[in-house]
Write an enzyme that holds these catalytic residues in place. Structure first.
Site, PDB file in Angstrom:
ATOM      1  N   SER A 149      47.716  33.649  44.293  1.00 39.70           N
ATOM      2  CA  SER A 149      47.260  34.918  43.726  1.00 39.70           C
ATOM      3  C   SER A 149      46.138  34.657  42.754  1.00 39.70           C
ATOM      4  O   SER A 149      45.932  33.522  42.293  1.00 39.70           O
ATOM      5  CB  SER A 149      48.401  35.640  43.007  1.00 39.70           C
ATOM      6  OG  SER A 149      48.830  34.896  41.890  1.00 39.70           O
ATOM      7  N   GLY A 151      43.070  34.316  43.046  1.00 42.07           N
ATOM      8  CA  GLY A 151      42.047  33.360  43.447  1.00 42.07           C
ATOM      9  C   GLY A 151      42.416  31.907  43.271  1.00 42.07           C
ATOM     10  O   GLY A 151      41.584  31.021  43.498  1.00 42.07           O
ATOM     11  N   GLU A 257      41.536  45.148  50.509  1.00 42.63           N
ATOM     12  CA  GLU A 257      40.211  44.618  50.190  1.00 42.63           C
ATOM     13  C   GLU A 257      39.334  44.530  51.438  1.00 42.63           C
ATOM     14  O   GLU A 257      39.803  44.134  52.514  1.00 42.63           O
ATOM     15  CB  GLU A 257      40.334  43.238  49.556  1.00 42.63           C
ATOM     16  CG  GLU A 257      41.082  43.242  48.222  1.00 42.63           C
ATOM     17  CD  GLU A 257      41.181  41.860  47.620  1.00 42.63           C
ATOM     18  OE1 GLU A 257      40.125  41.245  47.362  1.00 42.63           O
ATOM     19  OE2 GLU A 257      42.309  41.378  47.417  1.00 42.63           O
ATOM     20  N   GLU A 269      41.818  41.295  52.740  1.00 46.94           N
ATOM     21  CA  GLU A 269      43.193  41.011  52.328  1.00 46.94           C
ATOM     22  C   GLU A 269      43.898  42.304  51.948  1.00 46.94           C
ATOM     23  O   GLU A 269      43.274  43.370  51.855  1.00 46.94           O
ATOM     24  CB  GLU A 269      43.217  40.042  51.139  1.00 46.94           C
ATOM     25  CG  GLU A 269      42.738  38.652  51.469  1.00 46.94           C
ATOM     26  CD  GLU A 269      42.932  37.681  50.321  1.00 46.94           C
ATOM     27  OE1 GLU A 269      42.817  36.475  50.570  1.00 46.94           O
ATOM     28  OE2 GLU A 269      43.202  38.103  49.184  1.00 46.94           O
ATOM     29  N   ASP A 276      44.806  44.035  40.721  1.00 51.87           N
ATOM     30  CA  ASP A 276      44.179  43.730  39.432  1.00 51.87           C
ATOM     31  C   ASP A 276      42.865  44.486  39.236  1.00 51.87           C
ATOM     32  O   ASP A 276      42.577  44.963  38.135  1.00 51.87           O
ATOM     33  CB  ASP A 276      43.984  42.214  39.258  1.00 51.87           C
ATOM     34  CG  ASP A 276      43.317  41.534  40.428  1.00 51.87           C
ATOM     35  OD1 ASP A 276      42.861  42.227  41.361  1.00 51.87           O
ATOM     36  OD2 ASP A 276      43.249  40.284  40.422  1.00 51.87           O
ATOM     37  N   THR A 277      42.059  44.648  40.289  1.00 49.68           N
ATOM     38  CA  THR A 277      40.811  45.393  40.138  1.00 49.68           C
ATOM     39  C   THR A 277      41.076  46.856  39.788  1.00 49.68           C
ATOM     40  O   THR A 277      40.219  47.537  39.223  1.00 49.68           O
ATOM     41  CB  THR A 277      39.956  45.328  41.412  1.00 49.68           C
ATOM     42  OG1 THR A 277      40.676  45.921  42.504  1.00 49.68           O
ATOM     43  CG2 THR A 277      39.614  43.896  41.774  1.00 49.68           C
ATOM     44  N   ARG A 355      43.863  35.152  32.265  1.00 48.75           N
ATOM     45  CA  ARG A 355      43.559  36.531  31.905  1.00 48.75           C
ATOM     46  C   ARG A 355      44.511  36.978  30.796  1.00 48.75           C
ATOM     47  O   ARG A 355      45.716  37.069  30.991  1.00 48.75           O
ATOM     48  CB  ARG A 355      43.701  37.411  33.143  1.00 48.75           C
ATOM     49  CG  ARG A 355      43.046  38.752  33.053  1.00 48.75           C
ATOM     50  CD  ARG A 355      42.850  39.357  34.431  1.00 48.75           C
ATOM     51  NE  ARG A 355      44.090  39.460  35.181  1.00 48.75           N
ATOM     52  CZ  ARG A 355      44.178  39.440  36.499  1.00 48.75           C
ATOM     53  NH1 ARG A 355      43.086  39.300  37.229  1.00 48.75           N
ATOM     54  NH2 ARG A 355      45.333  39.565  37.107  1.00 48.75           N
TER      55      ARG A 355
END
Length: 386
Positions: A149, A151, A257, A269, A276-277, A355
């Protein structure tokens, strides 16, 4: 009041719990470490290794939840089928959770079963197979762990010297016990979007305004809503999203995505949960943010429509160092800026690129989206994690 077992308690889970508490639901937050963000606001919590099937079974039997809501990938998701047979409701469904936690299952479903347009791809289960896959796919190509997850473990191979490093990095970033990777031909896309898609048990599938985003190291850095795109490209993306979510079944929000290139729209995906975006929606860009939409779909509350209320952007606040007691500077300066807001996730430790918070900015629907996005990026730089 429903009892919801939340499997994964990061920042997305925390916002989901807040939405659920506002509607009087009971939440048990589960993660592999104590004091995870969602545990701060949940009614109860459990600390277990969710890749341990027996530990997961024990937690399910102990709490007997009305809904099992996965928030991360590192879960023994094949157990979900048995939970459904026992009468539990898995969100969105056992099939959806099991397929989407593994890139192999979801990519084959999209490309082979549903015929959606994707980047050419193959798989590799060893460094030797990765070399063969790169020869087959060609360079540049992208390598991702089948289970990861944000990236983690994702890299781009541009030269032969990158291959071994890509394999090792993928193994470091893989979540769970799956060594296999997916190898994709690099798509020369113009931009990428997340299409938040809401499926309802007794209602129409709804779509949020598309969200544009920028990534580094495979992880999102900024997002903005609505992304500017041709109407025909948006229609194709919506049709693809509806096909794949219908095939996976269940109610909830999905982060689907896509890459948008000169030759059209590519499915990339899918996540069967808030994305998150989609934290950009915390700036009240919509009548309901993505966490509220997820909750309402889970509870079976009818969602008549999703409307854009204003434009907005988000930018992440990242840590640069390891710390067991992270603190923040610049918060007072940030708080004084109009048409902006922020969230600090309350993670108990920091590490480089972790993050730790997010800044959201917004304006009226007639505002300048580029200015709002640049503002979010600049404001995120004000905050330092010390």
């Amino acid at each position: 009041m429903a009892k919801i077992l939340l499997l994964g308690s990061g920042e997305l889970g925390k916002e989901f719990v807040i939405a659920a508490q506002r509607l009087g639901q009971k939440i048990i937050a589960v993660d592999s470490y104590k004091n995870a963000p969602a545990m701060h606001v949940a009614d109860d919590y459990e600390v277990i290794n969710m890749l341990n099937g027996e530990a997961l079974d024990t937690i399910i039997a102990k709490h007997q939840p009305d809904f099992i809501v996965p928030e991360i990938e590192a879960i023994r998701t094949e157990r979900f089928y048995a939970y459904e047979e026992q009468g539990y409701t898995v969100i969105p469904s056992a099939k959806a959770a099991n397929y989407t936690m593994n890139r192999k299952a979801i990519r084959d479903l999209a490309a082979i079963d549903l015929g959606l347009k994707t980047a050419p791809y193959t798989y590799a289960a060893s460094a030797k197979e990765l070399l063969e896959a790169v020869v087959s796919i060609g360079m540049p190509c992208v390598v991702k762990p089948l289970m990861s997850s944000s990236g983690k473990g994702q890299s781009t191979i541009k030269t032969e010297s990158d291959i071994q490093k890509a394999w090792e990095y993928a193994q470091e970033g893989s979540r769970g016990d799956v060594a296999e990777v997916i190898v994709e031909r690099f798509i020369n896309f113009n931009y990428e979007i997340t299409l938040l898609t809401v499926t309802q048990n007794n209602g129409l599938t709804l779509f949020c305004p598309p969200i544009g985003h920028r990534q580094e190291r495979g992880d999102y850095q900024e997002s903005w809503q609505p992304a500017q795109m041709l109407p025909q490209h948006l229609q194709v993306a919506q049709e693809m999203a509806q096909k794949v979510t219908e095939a996976l079944t269940g109610a909830g929000i999905w982060g689907v995505e896509f890459f948008i290139a000169d030759d059209g729209v590519y499915f990339s995906e899918l996540s069967p949960r808030p994305h998150d975006t989609g934290m950009v929606t915390l700036g009240n860009t919509q009548n309901f943010n993505e966490f509220e939409l997820h909750l309402r779909a889970i509870l079976g509350l009818p969602i008549a429509e999703i409307t854009q209320e204003r434009i907005g952007a988000s930018a992440v606040i990242l840590a640069s160092k390891h710390s067991d007691h992270p603190n923040f500077t610049g918060i007072e300066e940030l708080a004084a800026i109009p048409k902006s807001d922020f969230r600090l996730f309350g993670k108990p430790s920091s590490r480089p690129y972790r993050r730790m918070g997010v800044v959201v900015t917004y304006d009226s629907v007639n505002g300048n989206l580029k200015d709002v996005t640049e503002k979010a990026k600049e404001l995120a730089k004000i905050v330092s994690v010390t």
